[in-house]
Design an enzyme around this catalytic site. Structure first.
Site, PDB file in Angstrom:
ATOM      1  N   ASP A  46       9.563   2.913   1.710  1.00 45.48           N
ATOM      2  CA  ASP A  46       8.383   3.707   2.043  1.00 45.48           C
ATOM      3  C   ASP A  46       8.201   3.643   3.555  1.00 45.48           C
ATOM      4  O   ASP A  46       7.640   2.677   4.090  1.00 45.48           O
ATOM      5  CB  ASP A  46       7.162   3.152   1.308  1.00 45.48           C
ATOM      6  N   LYS A  59       2.988  11.613   6.566  1.00 47.00           N
ATOM      7  CA  LYS A  59       2.151  11.455   7.747  1.00 47.00           C
ATOM      8  C   LYS A  59       2.700  12.207   8.955  1.00 47.00           C
ATOM      9  O   LYS A  59       2.433  13.384   9.121  1.00 47.00           O
ATOM     10  CB  LYS A  59       1.917   9.974   8.042  1.00 47.00           C
ATOM     11  N   PHE A 101       0.861  -1.179   0.000  1.00 46.60           N
ATOM     12  CA  PHE A 101       0.000   0.000   0.000  1.00 46.60           C
ATOM     13  C   PHE A 101       0.895   1.226   0.000  1.00 46.60           C
ATOM     14  O   PHE A 101       1.607   1.492   0.981  1.00 46.60           O
ATOM     15  CB  PHE A 101      -0.941   0.051   1.201  1.00 46.60           C
TER      16      PHE A 101
END
Length: 408
Positions: free
Chosen positions: A229, A258, A144
């Site tokens: 990531d 984030k 994801f």
């Protein structure tokens, strides 16, 4: 209707007016402080999701809010048409935190991933001699990385993909955690391997211990970029600054987001050495808001919080409370647990309830979490959570499971 509750009134408005690309719990939050949030009717909850790690430092952290307020009163946006007094120092300090040379500031996590894809392709053409328009990138099953058209092109989740084609070519999918599969997939067109050190959306899936070191060696030997990531796993979530640190691995490229925005606004970054990010020249990439003064000020506050290592040490100290508490539930309504730092994937016995049902029942007990992939729930409280507050999460889960088993 006049007698509608504030919660129901909002839910009705949302049902009519908000696109249904999310299925949120019927909780309407109004206020947050630290690890706690309060809804429109005054009910208090422990936030054990933390905005999918965007709120690593909790709601309303004074250092982050103070930096944002100070910058709001001076300068918020210049675009990259001009310099600002905040950008250079932020990028310098973030690069130092990562042990790299340069930072490409962007906004969302998906933007960072898209930017890294572009950089890797251009790097492959210019540095490796891969023919134009032939560069390929190896990605992992169960990944994801976001929901843009290019990113869902290599998703293996049918919910993310179905109906959104035609898809962007240039990606090869291999099993997560399998170095041999990556090696077999590398050919003369391969420019990078894109990997989550821990697959968060997949349910906090931790790869075999030898995977990341083996991947690092392979990428070095085959002159392929290793792109990590760390948008969810990085910036203290696992008890180290980066999840890759647990394997003593340094990727060629970090992708951050984030928590870099401190829960205040979207801030993301591609961080790498000069020989990688140096392929970008004026006009080849850009962002109106990327690296704006407000984002740089907030990002700087986050870097300043992480640089001393105190938060990482706190996570390590509190982790056993979460790990031991959750592992004790295996066989008592839980079939599996994966914990790294203050990040956990908990597999609920699907014969007992779904993950969504577990989240609803935990919300009734004042704990907010989110499900993924049917029967798995993810737990990721702000990193400032205390041991006693972690115990609140564990106890609520235990009580909910006990009640469900008695009723079964």
């Amino acid at each position: 209707m006049a007698d509608q509750s504030p919660t129901q009134s909002h839910l009705d408005d949302a049902e009519r007016s908000v696109a249904h690309n999310y299925a949120p719990l019927p909780v309407v939050l109004q206020h947050g402080s630290g690890v706690w949030v309060t809804d429109v009717e005054g009910r208090r909850y422990l936030d054990a999701l933390a905005g999918y790690s965007a709120l690593n430092f909790g709601h309303g952290h004074p250092g982050i809010i103070g930096a944002a307020q100070q910058q709001l009163a001076t300068l918020t946006l210049t675009s990259r048409a001009f310099h600002s007094d905040r950008l250079g120092g932020f990028c310098r300090d973030l690069a130092a935190l990562c042990g790299k040379d340069m930072v490409l500031p962007m906004n969302t996590g998906a933007e960072a991933v898209e930017s890294a894809i572009k950089v890797a392709r251009k790097w492959g053409v210019e540095r490796r001699g891969v023919p134009q328009d032939q560069a390929t990138i190896i990605v992992m099953d169960g990944n994801f990385h976001g929901r843009t058209t290019t990113i869902v092109s290599f998703s293996t989740d049918p919910v993310a993909r179905d109906g959104f084609g035609p898809f962007t070519p240039g990606f090869t999918v291999v099993p997560y955690g399998d170095v041999a599969a990556v090696e077999a997939a590398i050919d003369d067109t391969t420019v990078a391997v894109l990997v989550e050190p821990i697959q968060g959306e997949g349910g906090v899936v931790i790869p075999p211990a030898e995977f990341l070191p083996g991947l690092r060696r392979l990428c070095t030997d085959r002159q392929v970029l290793m792109i990590a990531d760390e948008i969810q796993s990085g910036l203290g979530r696992t008890g180290r600054t980066f999840a890759c640190d647990h394997a003593d691995v340094v990727p060629d490229v970090y992708l951050l987001g984030k928590a870099l925005g401190g829960g205040v606004l979207p801030v993301s970054a591609v961080v790498a050495d000069r020989d990688v990010l140096g392929v970008l020249t004026p006009g080849t990439h850009g962002s109106t808001f990327g690296g704006n003064p407000l984002a740089a000020a907030v990002g700087q506050a986050v870097v300043d919080l992480l640089a001393p290592g105190d938060i990482q040490e706190h996570v390590q100290a509190v982790e056993p409370v979460l790990r031991d508490g959750l592992e004790a539930l295996i066989g008592h309504g839980v079939t599996g647990v994966r914990v790294r730092g203050l990040w956990a994937g908990v597999d609920i016995d699907p014969g007992l309830m779904t993950g969504k049902q577990a989240c609803l029942r935990l919300a009734e007990r004042g704990v907010l979490v989110k499900e993924t992939h049917g029967s798995t729930i993810r737990i990721a409280p702000p990193l400032i959570v205390t041991a006693d507050e972690v115990q609140v999460i564990v106890d609520a889960l235990a009580e909910m499971l006990d009640e469900a088993q008695l009723a079964a």
